[in-house]
Scaffold this active site. Sequence first.
Site, PDB file in Angstrom:
ATOM      1  N   ARG A  12       3.478  12.266   6.397  1.00  0.00           N
ATOM      2  CA  ARG A  12       2.334  13.156   6.536  1.00  0.00           C
ATOM      3  C   ARG A  12       2.356  14.282   5.492  1.00  0.00           C
ATOM      4  NH1 ARG A  12      -0.365  17.437   9.919  1.00  0.00           N
ATOM      5  NH2 ARG A  12      -2.542  16.799   9.759  1.00  0.00           N
ATOM      6  N   SER A  13       3.452  14.419   4.786  1.00  0.00           N
ATOM      7  CA  SER A  13       3.620  15.518   3.839  1.00  0.00           C
ATOM      8  C   SER A  13       3.002  15.181   2.482  1.00  0.00           C
ATOM      9  CB  SER A  13       5.110  15.821   3.644  1.00  0.00           C
ATOM     10  OG  SER A  13       5.324  16.588   2.481  1.00  0.00           O
ATOM     11  N   PRO A  14       1.963  15.900   2.049  1.00  0.00           N
ATOM     12  CA  PRO A  14       1.400  15.637   0.724  1.00  0.00           C
ATOM     13  C   PRO A  14       2.397  15.914  -0.387  1.00  0.00           C
ATOM     14  CG  PRO A  14       0.485  17.656   1.635  1.00  0.00           C
ATOM     15  CD  PRO A  14       1.264  17.003   2.734  1.00  0.00           C
ATOM     16  N   SER A  16       5.616  15.461  -0.174  1.00  0.00           N
ATOM     17  CA  SER A  16       6.510  14.299  -0.230  1.00  0.00           C
ATOM     18  C   SER A  16       5.887  13.208  -1.095  1.00  0.00           C
ATOM     19  CB  SER A  16       6.780  13.762   1.181  1.00  0.00           C
ATOM     20  OG  SER A  16       7.633  14.614   1.914  1.00  0.00           O
TER      21      SER A  16
END
Length: 215
Positions: A12-14, A16
Amino acid sequence: MTLQAQLYFSFRSPYSYLAIGRYRALADMFDVEIDLRPVYPLAVRQPDFFERNHPNWLGYTMRDMIRVAQFHGIPFGPPKPDPIVQDMKTRTIAEDQPHIYRITRMGQAAAREGKGLVFADEVARLIWGGAEGWNEGDHLKNAAEKSGLDWDALTRTVVEDAEGLDAEIAANQEALEASGHWGVPTLVFDGEPFFGQDRIEMVLWRMNEKGLAER
């Protein structure tokens, strides 16, 4: 000598997403193994995180992620659907989460096979690169097969060993915090954590100090 590192990552981490393709390229170019360690995002671990943040936090983060993608020439589009079901006006996280558990367990199952980094990169490109309905059709199957994974075996593991995968994901989070950080993306090399998509050049500098060699 092959160097070893661990990349703590959330689907969910942009940020990442903005880091993983570059870490994959680094691992392809140099004699280093980067093991993916998926964790559940803050929306799962700390559902009130978004409500506690400054009102400007979300707007700034969205602006920043877009310009980072533009700066590096990385395709970027809003996820369709978001891996986390969330009311963006109230920042409330829904109790029912049909996507994030499945995809994170897939990432951990891929990591078991030594394919985590590649699989996460391929899937993140779907989620954050603007693929419509990344969770539908053959999108994930194609990503798995491009990563050298057996799709049927992968999906069977996710269903039949969900509890075991969740235990490993929880252990990943504990290991991340033990390393000295708590957020993603964090790459841990030689016991030293490097947090953020803007630390890749510093990681390379440190690895060079330790004898990093080209493949």
